[in-house]
Design a protein around this motif. Structure first.
Motif, PDB file in Angstrom:
ATOM      1  N   ARG A   1       0.846  -1.205   0.000  1.00 41.30           N
ATOM      2  CA  ARG A   1       0.000   0.000   0.000  1.00 41.30           C
ATOM      3  C   ARG A   1       0.882   1.256   0.000  1.00 41.30           C
ATOM      4  O   ARG A   1       0.765   2.129   0.854  1.00 41.30           O
ATOM      5  CB  ARG A   1      -0.948  -0.018   1.189  1.00 41.30           C
ATOM      6  CG  ARG A   1      -2.149  -0.931   0.944  1.00 41.30           C
ATOM      7  CD  ARG A   1      -2.958  -1.155   2.188  1.00 41.30           C
ATOM      8  NE  ARG A   1      -2.568  -2.374   2.860  1.00 41.30           N
ATOM      9  CZ  ARG A   1      -2.993  -2.730   4.080  1.00 41.30           C
ATOM     10  NH1 ARG A   1      -3.788  -1.954   4.752  1.00 41.30           N
ATOM     11  NH2 ARG A   1      -2.589  -3.865   4.622  1.00 41.30           N
ATOM     12  N   VAL A   2       1.770   1.265  -1.020  1.00 40.96           N
ATOM     13  CA  VAL A   2       2.667   2.394  -1.214  1.00 40.96           C
ATOM     14  C   VAL A   2       1.993   3.406  -2.129  1.00 40.96           C
ATOM     15  O   VAL A   2       1.552   3.053  -3.227  1.00 40.96           O
ATOM     16  CB  VAL A   2       3.999   1.940  -1.843  1.00 40.96           C
ATOM     17  CG1 VAL A   2       4.920   3.139  -2.060  1.00 40.96           C
ATOM     18  CG2 VAL A   2       4.670   0.883  -0.983  1.00 40.96           C
ATOM     19  N   LEU A   3       1.920   4.629  -1.666  1.00 37.70           N
ATOM     20  CA  LEU A   3       1.353   5.687  -2.489  1.00 37.70           C
ATOM     21  C   LEU A   3       2.494   6.564  -2.981  1.00 37.70           C
ATOM     22  O   LEU A   3       3.204   7.166  -2.171  1.00 37.70           O
ATOM     23  CB  LEU A   3       0.350   6.510  -1.688  1.00 37.70           C
ATOM     24  CG  LEU A   3      -0.636   7.372  -2.481  1.00 37.70           C
ATOM     25  CD1 LEU A   3      -1.457   6.508  -3.435  1.00 37.70           C
ATOM     26  CD2 LEU A   3      -1.546   8.130  -1.547  1.00 37.70           C
ATOM     27  N   ARG A   4       2.681   6.564  -4.260  1.00 33.86           N
ATOM     28  CA  ARG A   4       3.717   7.418  -4.836  1.00 33.86           C
ATOM     29  C   ARG A   4       3.145   8.801  -5.092  1.00 33.86           C
ATOM     30  O   ARG A   4       1.944   8.973  -5.287  1.00 33.86           O
ATOM     31  CB  ARG A   4       4.247   6.823  -6.140  1.00 33.86           C
ATOM     32  CG  ARG A   4       4.935   5.481  -5.962  1.00 33.86           C
ATOM     33  CD  ARG A   4       5.576   5.035  -7.255  1.00 33.86           C
ATOM     34  NE  ARG A   4       4.634   5.050  -8.362  1.00 33.86           N
ATOM     35  CZ  ARG A   4       4.988   4.879  -9.631  1.00 33.86           C
ATOM     36  NH1 ARG A   4       6.256   4.724  -9.935  1.00 33.86           N
ATOM     37  NH2 ARG A   4       4.079   4.872 -10.585  1.00 33.86           N
ATOM     38  N   VAL A   5       4.028   9.773  -5.149  1.00 38.90           N
ATOM     39  CA  VAL A   5       3.607  11.141  -5.442  1.00 38.90           C
ATOM     40  C   VAL A   5       2.941  11.156  -6.813  1.00 38.90           C
ATOM     41  O   VAL A   5       3.535  10.717  -7.801  1.00 38.90           O
ATOM     42  CB  VAL A   5       4.812  12.097  -5.413  1.00 38.90           C
ATOM     43  CG1 VAL A   5       4.387  13.484  -5.856  1.00 38.90           C
ATOM     44  CG2 VAL A   5       5.421  12.134  -4.018  1.00 38.90           C
TER      45      VAL A   5
ATOM     46  N   ASP B   1       0.287   9.419  -7.684  1.00 35.60           N
ATOM     47  CA  ASP B   1      -0.536   8.245  -7.936  1.00 35.60           C
ATOM     48  C   ASP B   1      -1.877   8.359  -7.220  1.00 35.60           C
ATOM     49  O   ASP B   1      -1.962   8.908  -6.129  1.00 35.60           O
ATOM     50  CB  ASP B   1       0.177   6.982  -7.447  1.00 35.60           C
ATOM     51  CG  ASP B   1       1.250   6.527  -8.397  1.00 35.60           C
ATOM     52  OD1 ASP B   1       1.899   5.514  -8.112  1.00 35.60           O
ATOM     53  OD2 ASP B   1       1.431   7.181  -9.441  1.00 35.60           O
ATOM     54  N   ALA B   2      -2.895   7.770  -7.825  1.00 32.27           N
ATOM     55  CA  ALA B   2      -4.207   7.761  -7.187  1.00 32.27           C
ATOM     56  C   ALA B   2      -4.436   6.500  -6.376  1.00 32.27           C
ATOM     57  O   ALA B   2      -5.211   6.495  -5.421  1.00 32.27           O
ATOM     58  CB  ALA B   2      -5.301   7.897  -8.247  1.00 32.27           C
ATOM     59  N   LEU B   3      -3.762   5.418  -6.782  1.00 31.42           N
ATOM     60  CA  LEU B   3      -3.947   4.139  -6.106  1.00 31.42           C
ATOM     61  C   LEU B   3      -2.612   3.611  -5.590  1.00 31.42           C
ATOM     62  O   LEU B   3      -1.579   3.785  -6.226  1.00 31.42           O
ATOM     63  CB  LEU B   3      -4.561   3.112  -7.063  1.00 31.42           C
ATOM     64  CG  LEU B   3      -5.975   3.431  -7.577  1.00 31.42           C
ATOM     65  CD1 LEU B   3      -6.404   2.400  -8.604  1.00 31.42           C
ATOM     66  CD2 LEU B   3      -6.956   3.454  -6.410  1.00 31.42           C
ATOM     67  N   PRO B   4      -2.633   2.922  -4.446  1.00 36.56           N
ATOM     68  CA  PRO B   4      -1.382   2.375  -3.903  1.00 36.56           C
ATOM     69  C   PRO B   4      -0.963   1.091  -4.610  1.00 36.56           C
ATOM     70  O   PRO B   4      -1.773   0.429  -5.252  1.00 36.56           O
ATOM     71  CB  PRO B   4      -1.744   2.094  -2.440  1.00 36.56           C
ATOM     72  CG  PRO B   4      -3.212   1.825  -2.470  1.00 36.56           C
ATOM     73  CD  PRO B   4      -3.777   2.688  -3.568  1.00 36.56           C
ATOM     74  N   SER B   5       0.297   0.738  -4.460  1.00 38.23           N
ATOM     75  CA  SER B   5       0.841  -0.483  -5.042  1.00 38.23           C
ATOM     76  C   SER B   5       1.741  -1.152  -4.031  1.00 38.23           C
ATOM     77  O   SER B   5       2.072  -0.578  -2.994  1.00 38.23           O
ATOM     78  CB  SER B   5       1.640  -0.161  -6.314  1.00 38.23           C
ATOM     79  OG  SER B   5       0.839   0.471  -7.277  1.00 38.23           O
ATOM     80  N   GLY B   6       2.148  -2.375  -4.355  1.00 41.01           N
ATOM     81  CA  GLY B   6       3.063  -3.115  -3.500  1.00 41.01           C
ATOM     82  C   GLY B   6       4.373  -3.375  -4.214  1.00 41.01           C
ATOM     83  O   GLY B   6       4.418  -3.467  -5.449  1.00 41.01           O
ATOM     84  N   TYR B   7       5.438  -3.514  -3.431  1.00 33.29           N
ATOM     85  CA  TYR B   7       6.764  -3.707  -4.012  1.00 33.29           C
ATOM     86  C   TYR B   7       7.560  -4.708  -3.189  1.00 33.29           C
ATOM     87  O   TYR B   7       7.373  -4.827  -1.968  1.00 33.29           O
ATOM     88  CB  TYR B   7       7.535  -2.373  -4.051  1.00 33.29           C
ATOM     89  CG  TYR B   7       6.855  -1.325  -4.886  1.00 33.29           C
ATOM     90  CD1 TYR B   7       5.919  -0.469  -4.319  1.00 33.29           C
ATOM     91  CD2 TYR B   7       7.134  -1.192  -6.250  1.00 33.29           C
ATOM     92  CE1 TYR B   7       5.262   0.487  -5.077  1.00 33.29           C
ATOM     93  CE2 TYR B   7       6.486  -0.238  -7.016  1.00 33.29           C
ATOM     94  CZ  TYR B   7       5.559   0.590  -6.423  1.00 33.29           C
ATOM     95  OH  TYR B   7       4.915   1.536  -7.184  1.00 33.29           O
ATOM     96  N   TRP B   8       8.475  -5.399  -3.883  1.00 31.86           N
ATOM     97  CA  TRP B   8       9.357  -6.371  -3.246  1.00 31.86           C
ATOM     98  C   TRP B   8      10.812  -5.990  -3.455  1.00 31.86           C
ATOM     99  O   TRP B   8      11.177  -5.464  -4.507  1.00 31.86           O
ATOM    100  CB  TRP B   8       9.150  -7.763  -3.837  1.00 31.86           C
ATOM    101  CG  TRP B   8       7.843  -8.385  -3.497  1.00 31.86           C
ATOM    102  CD1 TRP B   8       6.694  -8.373  -4.231  1.00 31.86           C
ATOM    103  CD2 TRP B   8       7.540  -9.129  -2.307  1.00 31.86           C
ATOM    104  NE1 TRP B   8       5.698  -9.056  -3.583  1.00 31.86           N
ATOM    105  CE2 TRP B   8       6.196  -9.533  -2.397  1.00 31.86           C
ATOM    106  CE3 TRP B   8       8.271  -9.497  -1.167  1.00 31.86           C
ATOM    107  CZ2 TRP B   8       5.563 -10.283  -1.407  1.00 31.86           C
ATOM    108  CZ3 TRP B   8       7.646 -10.243  -0.179  1.00 31.86           C
ATOM    109  CH2 TRP B   8       6.312 -10.624  -0.295  1.00 31.86           C
ATOM    110  N   GLY B   9      11.636  -6.286  -2.449  1.00 30.43           N
ATOM    111  CA  GLY B   9      13.071  -6.155  -2.589  1.00 30.43           C
ATOM    112  C   GLY B   9      13.648  -7.394  -3.232  1.00 30.43           C
ATOM    113  O   GLY B   9      12.939  -8.377  -3.506  1.00 30.43           O
TER     114      GLY B   9
END
Length: 121
Positions: A98-102, A104-112
């Motif tokens: 639930r990452v919200l980028r500057v 963006d309207a919707l959050p996303s997920g990310y993996w290392g």
């Protein structure tokens, strides 16, 4: 958004190891950060998560031995692992959900990319 994890390595059973992960990019907010692990031949499982408000969740197998923490301002998450056991051996993955980028309207997920932790008996 990129997640850079570090801190893995080889440790003897009963020892300690700390992992850290930093998220970078045009991030506005990160709701949940966490750690997952995948042992050889097994699925990826949750280790621990922490919300931006500090609420934590642990897998039962690590409760009392591992501690997750984060620095919201730095978009960093940490995992302190104590009393390590051979069954903790796995590749540990950092996750930001639930990452919200500057912009963006919707959050996303990310993996290392994952960092290997090996616990010898």
């Amino acid at each position: 958004v990129q997640l850079q994890a570090c801190g893995g390595g080889l440790v003897q059973a009963g020892g300690s190891l700390g992992l850290s992960c930093a998220a970078s990019g045009t991030i506005f907010s990160i709701n949940v950060m966490g750690w997952y692990r995948q042992a050889p031949g097994k699925q990826r499982d949750l280790v621990a998560t922490i919300t931006s408000g500090g609420t934590t969740n642990y897998a039962s197998s690590v409760k009392g031995r591992f501690t997750i923490s984060r620095e919201n301002v730095k978009n960093k998450v940490y995992l302190q692992m104590n009393s390590l056991k051979p069954e903790d051996t796995a590749v540990y993955y950092c996750n930001a959900d639930r990452v919200l980028r500057v912009g963006d309207a919707l959050p996303s997920g990310y993996w290392g990319q994952g960092t290997l932790v090996t616990v010898s008996s």
